[in-house]
Motif scaffolding. Structure first.
Motif, PDB file in Angstrom:
ATOM      1  N   GLY A 130       0.722  -1.042   0.000  1.00 49.08           N
ATOM      2  CA  GLY A 130       0.044  -0.029  -0.136  1.00 49.08           C
ATOM      3  C   GLY A 130       0.877   1.340   0.187  1.00 49.08           C
ATOM      4  N   SER A 131       1.875   1.371   0.705  1.00 44.06           N
ATOM      5  CA  SER A 131       2.548   2.511   0.880  1.00 44.06           C
ATOM      6  C   SER A 131       3.130   2.930  -0.489  1.00 44.06           C
ATOM      7  N   ARG A 132       3.800   1.740  -0.891  1.00 45.14           N
ATOM      8  CA  ARG A 132       4.528   1.975  -2.547  1.00 45.14           C
ATOM      9  C   ARG A 132       3.581   2.469  -3.481  1.00 45.14           C
ATOM     10  N   LEU A 133       2.415   1.750  -3.329  1.00 44.54           N
ATOM     11  CA  LEU A 133       1.404   2.144  -4.320  1.00 44.54           C
ATOM     12  C   LEU A 133       0.768   3.574  -4.009  1.00 44.54           C
ATOM     13  N   LEU A 134       0.623   3.896  -2.844  1.00 41.73           N
ATOM     14  CA  LEU A 134       0.299   5.598  -2.860  1.00 41.73           C
ATOM     15  C   LEU A 134       1.295   6.370  -3.115  1.00 41.73           C
ATOM     16  N   ALA A 135       2.700   5.919  -2.923  1.00 42.09           N
ATOM     17  CA  ALA A 135       3.879   6.814  -3.230  1.00 42.09           C
ATOM     18  C   ALA A 135       3.823   7.055  -4.914  1.00 42.09           C
ATOM     19  N   ALA A 136       3.528   5.867  -5.382  1.00 45.92           N
ATOM     20  CA  ALA A 136       3.714   6.014  -7.028  1.00 45.92           C
ATOM     21  C   ALA A 136       2.468   6.553  -7.666  1.00 45.92           C
ATOM     22  N   VAL A 137       1.222   6.574  -7.137  1.00 52.18           N
ATOM     23  CA  VAL A 137       0.295   7.309  -7.583  1.00 52.18           C
ATOM     24  C   VAL A 137       0.323   8.728  -7.375  1.00 52.18           C
ATOM     25  N   ILE A 173     -11.977  -6.528  -4.366  1.00 54.03           N
ATOM     26  CA  ILE A 173     -10.760  -7.274  -3.961  1.00 54.03           C
ATOM     27  C   ILE A 173     -11.008  -8.574  -3.447  1.00 54.03           C
ATOM     28  N   PRO A 174     -10.181  -9.561  -3.951  1.00 56.13           N
ATOM     29  CA  PRO A 174     -10.511 -10.976  -3.626  1.00 56.13           C
ATOM     30  C   PRO A 174     -10.496 -10.891  -2.301  1.00 56.13           C
ATOM     31  N   GLN A 175     -11.368 -11.974  -1.766  1.00 51.90           N
ATOM     32  CA  GLN A 175     -11.562 -11.884  -0.123  1.00 51.90           C
ATOM     33  C   GLN A 175     -10.489 -12.161   0.842  1.00 51.90           C
ATOM     34  N   ALA A 176      -9.744 -13.186   0.333  1.00 53.27           N
ATOM     35  CA  ALA A 176      -8.460 -13.551   1.234  1.00 53.27           C
ATOM     36  C   ALA A 176      -7.669 -12.192   1.309  1.00 53.27           C
ATOM     37  N   GLU A 177      -7.555 -11.480   0.233  1.00 46.96           N
ATOM     38  CA  GLU A 177      -6.776 -10.152   0.357  1.00 46.96           C
ATOM     39  C   GLU A 177      -7.270  -9.025   1.217  1.00 46.96           C
ATOM     40  N   TYR A 178      -8.847  -9.136   0.773  1.00 50.34           N
ATOM     41  CA  TYR A 178      -9.492  -7.968   1.614  1.00 50.34           C
ATOM     42  C   TYR A 178      -9.327  -8.140   3.147  1.00 50.34           C
ATOM     43  N   HIS A 179      -9.400  -9.237   3.547  1.00 49.21           N
ATOM     44  CA  HIS A 179      -9.157  -9.336   5.055  1.00 49.21           C
ATOM     45  C   HIS A 179      -7.821  -9.178   5.449  1.00 49.21           C
ATOM     46  N   ARG A 180      -6.855  -9.519   4.663  1.00 49.11           N
ATOM     47  CA  ARG A 180      -5.312  -9.111   4.949  1.00 49.11           C
ATOM     48  C   ARG A 180      -5.178  -7.668   5.025  1.00 49.11           C
ATOM     49  N   LEU A 181      -5.919  -6.957   4.194  1.00 45.48           N
ATOM     50  CA  LEU A 181      -5.350  -5.528   3.869  1.00 45.48           C
ATOM     51  C   LEU A 181      -6.178  -4.669   5.070  1.00 45.48           C
ATOM     52  N   SER A 182      -5.388  -3.387   5.596  1.00 39.24           N
ATOM     53  CA  SER A 182      -6.037  -2.443   6.537  1.00 39.24           C
ATOM     54  C   SER A 182      -7.033  -1.738   5.511  1.00 39.24           C
ATOM     55  N   TYR A 183      -7.688  -0.959   6.181  1.00 39.96           N
ATOM     56  CA  TYR A 183      -8.944  -0.050   5.765  1.00 39.96           C
ATOM     57  C   TYR A 183      -8.504   0.728   4.509  1.00 39.96           C
ATOM     58  N   TRP A 191      -8.427   1.136   0.130  1.00 39.68           N
ATOM     59  CA  TRP A 191      -8.733   2.386  -0.357  1.00 39.68           C
ATOM     60  C   TRP A 191      -7.597   2.971  -1.584  1.00 39.68           C
ATOM     61  N   ILE A 192      -6.422   2.551  -1.060  1.00 40.06           N
ATOM     62  CA  ILE A 192      -5.414   3.158  -2.317  1.00 40.06           C
ATOM     63  C   ILE A 192      -5.451   1.859  -3.221  1.00 40.06           C
ATOM     64  N   ARG A 193      -5.622   0.512  -2.875  1.00 37.17           N
ATOM     65  CA  ARG A 193      -5.925  -0.476  -4.080  1.00 37.17           C
ATOM     66  C   ARG A 193      -6.991   0.104  -4.984  1.00 37.17           C
ATOM     67  N   SER A 194      -8.077   0.406  -4.164  1.00 34.75           N
ATOM     68  CA  SER A 194      -9.337   0.899  -5.235  1.00 34.75           C
ATOM     69  C   SER A 194      -8.958   2.092  -5.952  1.00 34.75           C
ATOM     70  N   ILE A 195      -8.301   3.038  -5.494  1.00 39.47           N
ATOM     71  CA  ILE A 195      -8.083   4.042  -6.249  1.00 39.47           C
ATOM     72  C   ILE A 195      -7.141   3.827  -7.423  1.00 39.47           C
ATOM     73  N   ALA A 196      -6.174   3.129  -7.078  1.00 40.00           N
ATOM     74  CA  ALA A 196      -5.164   2.545  -8.169  1.00 40.00           C
ATOM     75  C   ALA A 196      -5.894   1.956  -9.312  1.00 40.00           C
ATOM     76  N   ASP A 197      -6.701   0.810  -8.829  1.00 44.70           N
ATOM     77  CA  ASP A 197      -7.463   0.127  -9.814  1.00 44.70           C
ATOM     78  C   ASP A 197      -8.616   1.093 -10.724  1.00 44.70           C
TER      79      ASP A 197
END
Lengths: 194, 84, 93
Positions: free
Chosen positions: A8-15, B44-54, B58-64
């Motif tokens: 996440g931190s790397r993704l944020l930095a790049a975005v 986000i696939p379920q297993a990853e969803y539960h591994r990631l923080s809130y 968000w940043i994953r969805s923003i990038a997506d």
């Protein structure tokens, strides 16, 4: 591995670098936005509650249009979703939850607390709200009081106008505002005279 | 899901605040709606969803979403990642 | 606007999730359940389109109240759940 699985931190930095290069979001804009967001906190909602407890006209205006009432107290509502206000009475106690995500009246309460975003709060608030409030917050809603859960699913954001507690006669607005907590305005707790 | 609720206060860290701010700024520029953010989180696939923080969700969805709408390209994102 | 305060409505028992990626703001637990319109909240762009960055038509949104006993048989029948639901998810029972 998908590029989205990047840490996440790397993704944020790049975005952030890309958005800055494209002239869309600068680092300065991010810092300003953080400062503005940090400034929204439960004390603002508490100010509205205290005013509603002492001024019947404001109370009526707040129940009719939460956004306008907040703006009249100088709270920044521009660009925010409409604010609805749920009035607790001797007959009805409201509890706000967002089962689908974490919709929260951020303009008047700030960032949502950790528990509000948790799967357990979101599930139990609709499935067994009385047990949830009793076990996690020691809040007992009497059997004679209807418990109304408000699932914040779409375009409004909801805050609770709690009941003014006994033992606060003659208190001024500032003293009243000081006893109103974040949870009181979501309905997990009720204000008490401190 | 019927587990105890962690009612302790958890402050936000710098990463959380920055992600939150980026989301708001993109929304103000009409480059990302809150519904797109939610869609991306739900995808986000379920297993990853539960591994990631809130806010990691968000940043994953923003990038997506930025990739989907072409605001940034995968190639640009890859080279920006290689630089960091 | 199809509905007025006090009207009895049923949430459609539809599951578009089964057909592919969608974004729906109508909670699963209330699909097929009958409730009452509390009030009209305004017209808002359809989130099902917004979520995919498609042009989104404005749709009427209502606050709808459901007795919890109508959702879960063991729930306190006097309590209720109030939810924002778009008109295209509602029908007359």
């Amino acid at each position: 591995m998908s590029i989205l699985e990047t840490d996440g931190s790397r993704l944020l930095a790049a975005v952030a670098v890309l958005l800055d290069r494209k002239g869309l979001v600068s680092d300065e804009a991010i810092r300003e936005r953080i400062a503005l967001t940090d400034a929204a906190e439960p004390a603002q909602g508490a100010r509205m509650v205290a005013r509603a407890w002492t001024d019947p006209d404001f109370r009526a205006a707040m129940l009719a249009d939460g956004t306008q009432a907040a703006e009249s107290l100088g709270i920044m509502m521009r660009g925010m979703p409409p604010l609805g206000v749920l009035e607790n009475t001797a007959a009805v106690h409201h509890l706000v939850v967002c089962t689908l995500c974490s919709c929260y009246p951020r303009a008047v309460l700030g960032y949502p607390p950790f528990w509000y975003k948790s799967a357990s709060f979101r599930a139990r608030a609709v499935r067994n709200p009385r047990e949830l409030l009793a076990s996690e917050w020691k809040t007992i809603v009497p059997a004679s009081v209807k418990l109304r859960v408000v699932d914040s699913t779409a375009d409004y954001r909801w805050m609770v106008l709690p009941l003014r507690p006994a033992g606060t006669d003659g208190w001024d607005e500032a003293r009243l505002a000081a006893i109103v907590r974040e949870g009181d305005m979501i309905g997990v707790t009720c204000p008490v005279a401190a | 899901m019927c587990e105890p609720v962690d009612t302790n206060p958890h402050g936000l860290n710098d990463f959380d605040r920055r992600v939150d701010a980026v989301r708001q700024l993109l929304a103000a520029k009409k480059l990302l709606s809150v519904d797109e953010l939610r869609r991306g989180i739900e995808a986000i696939p379920q297993a990853e969803y539960h591994r990631l923080s809130y806010y990691e969700r968000w940043i994953r969805s923003i990038a997506d979403n930025l990739l989907r709408t072409g605001v940034i390209t995968e190639q640009e994102l890859q080279s920006a990642l290689d630089e960091t | 606007m199809m509905f007025a305060a006090g009207d009895t409505v049923r949430v459609k028992d539809e599951w578009p999730e089964a057909a592919g990626p969608v974004h729906i703001r109508t909670p699963h637990y209330v699909r097929g359940v009958t409730g009452q319109i509390v009030r009209f909240l305004g017209d808002f762009p359809n989130p099902e389109d917004l979520a995919f960055a498609r042009p989104a038509e404005k749709k009427p949104l209502y606050h709808v109240c459901f007795r919890t006993g109508a959702i879960w048989p063991d729930a306190n029948p006097d309590d209720d759940v109030t939810i924002e639901i778009f008109e295209h998810w509602l029908e007359r029972p």
